[in-house]
Scaffold this motif. Structure first.
Motif, PDB file in Angstrom:
ATOM      1  N   VAL A   1      50.894 -24.555   3.686  1.00  0.00           N
ATOM      2  CA  VAL A   1      51.748 -24.568   2.502  1.00  0.00           C
ATOM      3  C   VAL A   1      51.568 -25.865   1.711  1.00  0.00           C
ATOM      4  O   VAL A   1      51.559 -25.869   0.477  1.00  0.00           O
ATOM      5  CB  VAL A   1      53.225 -24.388   2.915  1.00  0.00           C
ATOM      6  N   SER A   2      51.402 -26.971   2.414  1.00  0.00           N
ATOM      7  CA  SER A   2      51.286 -28.266   1.743  1.00  0.00           C
ATOM      8  C   SER A   2      50.015 -28.379   0.906  1.00  0.00           C
ATOM      9  O   SER A   2      49.921 -29.256   0.043  1.00  0.00           O
ATOM     10  CB  SER A   2      51.321 -29.395   2.776  1.00  0.00           C
ATOM     11  N   THR A   3      49.040 -27.521   1.139  1.00  0.00           N
ATOM     12  CA  THR A   3      47.787 -27.585   0.375  1.00  0.00           C
ATOM     13  C   THR A   3      47.793 -26.691  -0.854  1.00  0.00           C
ATOM     14  O   THR A   3      46.808 -26.657  -1.588  1.00  0.00           O
ATOM     15  CB  THR A   3      46.603 -27.169   1.268  1.00  0.00           C
ATOM     16  N   SER A   4      48.872 -25.946  -1.091  1.00  0.00           N
ATOM     17  CA  SER A   4      48.864 -24.951  -2.171  1.00  0.00           C
ATOM     18  C   SER A   4      49.898 -25.226  -3.252  1.00  0.00           C
ATOM     19  O   SER A   4      50.314 -24.313  -3.959  1.00  0.00           O
ATOM     20  CB  SER A   4      49.108 -23.556  -1.588  1.00  0.00           C
ATOM     21  N   HIS A   5      50.317 -26.492  -3.400  1.00  0.00           N
ATOM     22  CA  HIS A   5      51.295 -26.813  -4.439  1.00  0.00           C
ATOM     23  C   HIS A   5      50.730 -26.567  -5.838  1.00  0.00           C
ATOM     24  O   HIS A   5      51.411 -26.032  -6.720  1.00  0.00           O
ATOM     25  CB  HIS A   5      51.758 -28.262  -4.304  1.00  0.00           C
ATOM     26  N   LEU A   6      49.488 -26.967  -6.058  1.00  0.00           N
ATOM     27  CA  LEU A   6      48.869 -26.736  -7.364  1.00  0.00           C
ATOM     28  C   LEU A   6      48.725 -25.249  -7.655  1.00  0.00           C
ATOM     29  O   LEU A   6      48.868 -24.807  -8.794  1.00  0.00           O
ATOM     30  CB  LEU A   6      47.499 -27.413  -7.421  1.00  0.00           C
ATOM     31  N   ALA A 108      47.421 -14.336  -2.483  1.00  0.00           N
ATOM     32  CA  ALA A 108      47.054 -15.544  -1.743  1.00  0.00           C
ATOM     33  C   ALA A 108      48.293 -16.345  -1.347  1.00  0.00           C
ATOM     34  O   ALA A 108      48.395 -16.822  -0.211  1.00  0.00           O
ATOM     35  CB  ALA A 108      46.111 -16.400  -2.589  1.00  0.00           C
ATOM     36  N   LEU A 109      49.239 -16.498  -2.278  1.00  0.00           N
ATOM     37  CA  LEU A 109      50.454 -17.240  -1.971  1.00  0.00           C
ATOM     38  C   LEU A 109      51.281 -16.528  -0.899  1.00  0.00           C
ATOM     39  O   LEU A 109      51.905 -17.183  -0.050  1.00  0.00           O
ATOM     40  CB  LEU A 109      51.293 -17.433  -3.236  1.00  0.00           C
ATOM     41  N   TYR A 113      52.494 -18.458   2.484  1.00  0.00           N
ATOM     42  CA  TYR A 113      53.886 -18.659   2.880  1.00  0.00           C
ATOM     43  C   TYR A 113      54.302 -17.771   4.051  1.00  0.00           C
ATOM     44  O   TYR A 113      55.349 -17.999   4.653  1.00  0.00           O
ATOM     45  CB  TYR A 113      54.809 -18.435   1.683  1.00  0.00           C
ATOM     46  N   MET A 114      53.486 -16.774   4.380  1.00  0.00           N
ATOM     47  CA  MET A 114      53.749 -15.987   5.584  1.00  0.00           C
ATOM     48  C   MET A 114      53.005 -16.541   6.794  1.00  0.00           C
ATOM     49  O   MET A 114      53.086 -15.996   7.892  1.00  0.00           O
ATOM     50  CB  MET A 114      53.354 -14.521   5.356  1.00  0.00           C
ATOM     51  N   GLY A 115      52.235 -17.619   6.581  1.00  0.00           N
ATOM     52  CA  GLY A 115      51.549 -18.259   7.684  1.00  0.00           C
ATOM     53  C   GLY A 115      50.262 -17.590   8.107  1.00  0.00           C
ATOM     54  O   GLY A 115      49.765 -17.830   9.210  1.00  0.00           O
ATOM     55  N   ILE A 116      49.686 -16.749   7.217  1.00  0.00           N
ATOM     56  CA  ILE A 116      48.414 -16.091   7.551  1.00  0.00           C
ATOM     57  C   ILE A 116      47.294 -17.035   7.124  1.00  0.00           C
ATOM     58  O   ILE A 116      46.737 -16.927   6.035  1.00  0.00           O
ATOM     59  CB  ILE A 116      48.299 -14.723   6.856  1.00  0.00           C
ATOM     60  N   THR A 117      46.988 -17.996   7.953  1.00  0.00           N
ATOM     61  CA  THR A 117      46.040 -19.057   7.588  1.00  0.00           C
ATOM     62  C   THR A 117      44.613 -18.646   7.917  1.00  0.00           C
ATOM     63  O   THR A 117      43.971 -19.221   8.796  1.00  0.00           O
ATOM     64  CB  THR A 117      46.402 -20.361   8.315  1.00  0.00           C
ATOM     65  N   HIS A 118      44.144 -17.637   7.229  1.00  0.00           N
ATOM     66  CA  HIS A 118      42.763 -17.184   7.421  1.00  0.00           C
ATOM     67  C   HIS A 118      42.003 -17.397   6.119  1.00  0.00           C
ATOM     68  O   HIS A 118      42.426 -16.933   5.056  1.00  0.00           O
ATOM     69  CB  HIS A 118      42.731 -15.711   7.819  1.00  0.00           C
ATOM     70  N   LYS A 119      40.883 -18.081   6.222  1.00  0.00           N
ATOM     71  CA  LYS A 119      40.144 -18.476   5.022  1.00  0.00           C
ATOM     72  C   LYS A 119      39.740 -17.291   4.158  1.00  0.00           C
ATOM     73  O   LYS A 119      39.773 -17.364   2.929  1.00  0.00           O
ATOM     74  CB  LYS A 119      38.904 -19.276   5.429  1.00  0.00           C
ATOM     75  N   THR A 120      39.388 -16.173   4.780  1.00  0.00           N
ATOM     76  CA  THR A 120      38.924 -15.016   4.005  1.00  0.00           C
ATOM     77  C   THR A 120      40.061 -14.315   3.279  1.00  0.00           C
ATOM     78  O   THR A 120      39.799 -13.460   2.429  1.00  0.00           O
ATOM     79  CB  THR A 120      38.224 -14.007   4.934  1.00  0.00           C
ATOM     80  N   LEU A 121      41.308 -14.653   3.578  1.00  0.00           N
ATOM     81  CA  LEU A 121      42.446 -14.011   2.922  1.00  0.00           C
ATOM     82  C   LEU A 121      43.120 -14.899   1.887  1.00  0.00           C
ATOM     83  O   LEU A 121      43.967 -14.420   1.143  1.00  0.00           O
ATOM     84  CB  LEU A 121      43.491 -13.585   3.965  1.00  0.00           C
ATOM     85  N   ILE A 122      42.772 -16.168   1.844  1.00  0.00           N
ATOM     86  CA  ILE A 122      43.473 -17.092   0.953  1.00  0.00           C
ATOM     87  C   ILE A 122      42.538 -17.674  -0.104  1.00  0.00           C
ATOM     88  O   ILE A 122      42.712 -17.439  -1.303  1.00  0.00           O
ATOM     89  CB  ILE A 122      44.151 -18.217   1.766  1.00  0.00           C
ATOM     90  N   ALA A 123      41.552 -18.459   0.341  1.00  0.00           N
ATOM     91  CA  ALA A 123      40.692 -19.179  -0.600  1.00  0.00           C
ATOM     92  C   ALA A 123      40.008 -18.253  -1.616  1.00  0.00           C
ATOM     93  O   ALA A 123      40.023 -18.542  -2.815  1.00  0.00           O
ATOM     94  CB  ALA A 123      39.664 -20.008   0.167  1.00  0.00           C
ATOM     95  N   PRO A 124      39.395 -17.137  -1.182  1.00  0.00           N
ATOM     96  CA  PRO A 124      38.721 -16.287  -2.171  1.00  0.00           C
ATOM     97  C   PRO A 124      39.669 -15.723  -3.229  1.00  0.00           C
ATOM     98  O   PRO A 124      39.289 -15.609  -4.400  1.00  0.00           O
ATOM     99  CB  PRO A 124      38.113 -15.166  -1.315  1.00  0.00           C
TER     100      PRO A 124
END
Length: 209
Positions: A1-6, A108-109, A113-124
């Motif tokens: 969460v702390s990395t997605s403020h922007l 992505a958000l 915020y649900m804690g699904i910290t998987h790179k293929t589901l967030i960054a892209p």
């Protein structure tokens, strides 16, 4: 969460930018024409939008009352200048692209915020959303700039007689839609840059995954 403020800020700015894009597309005040002949255009002012032209007239109404007359543009009208045709198409594309950008950012958000910290589901999805925001902003920038150029050069439009509009105004100025569009461009481009700046945190857990 702390990395997605922007990226959260990108979602907020993108939402406002998308709303302003929709507002600028819907209102008629793109160009404000000042005309000398007030026989029909009683107020001496007409508003030229990308979908129609409107003016206030006191004809055929009771004294003290006024009525707004509007003529909608048709896709078959050959007198419509290229910048208005471009605005119609590009703003529709911008509205659709902005909506896709919002959808990608929301997805992505949600995962962040649900804690699904998987790179293929967030960054892209942040990156895709950013590209959609930037593309939407450019699609708004082109018609806004083009129509503002036409206003500053007092370019004419050969309206048919049934529109009761002169082909050239005595003077013209930018209507409210143009500054609204400019703000929409700024917000959408900022949203795009914020979304594209996302960097997935490379921790030990994510490397193991």
């Amino acid at each position: 969460v702390s990395t997605s403020h922007l990226q959260l800020a990108a979602f907020a700015l993108g939402t406002v930018g998308w709303i302003l894009c929709t507002v600028s597309m819907g209102i008629v005040e793109w160009r404000v024409w000042h005309v000398d002949n007030t026989t029909i255009i009683s107020s001496g002012i007409a508003w030229v939008g990308i979908w129609k032209v409107c003016f206030i007239s006191y004809l055929h109404v009771s004294p003290g009352y006024r009525e707004q007359f509007c003529h909608k543009f048709s896709s078959y009208d050959s007198f419509i200048p290229h910048e208005i045709y471009a605005a119609q198409g590009l703003l529709l594309i911008a509205m659709f692209m902005g909506l896709l950008g919002l959808a990608a950012t929301i997805f992505a958000l949600r995962n962040v915020y649900m804690g699904i910290t998987h790179k293929t589901l967030i960054a892209p999805f942040f990156l895709v959303g950013g590209f959609f925001y930037v593309f939407a902003g450019l699609c708004v920038l082109i018609p806004v700039s083009w129509n503002f150029y036409s206003v500053t050069h007092n370019q004419s439009i050969a309206f048919p007689p049934s529109y009761y509009m002169p082909s050239s105004p005595a003077a013209q100025e930018a209507g409210a839609a143009i500054p609204i569009g400019i703000v929409a461009v700024i917000l959408l481009l900022l949203s795009g840059m914020f979304s594209l700046s996302y960097r997935f945190p490379m921790t030990a857990n994510t490397i193991m995954k």
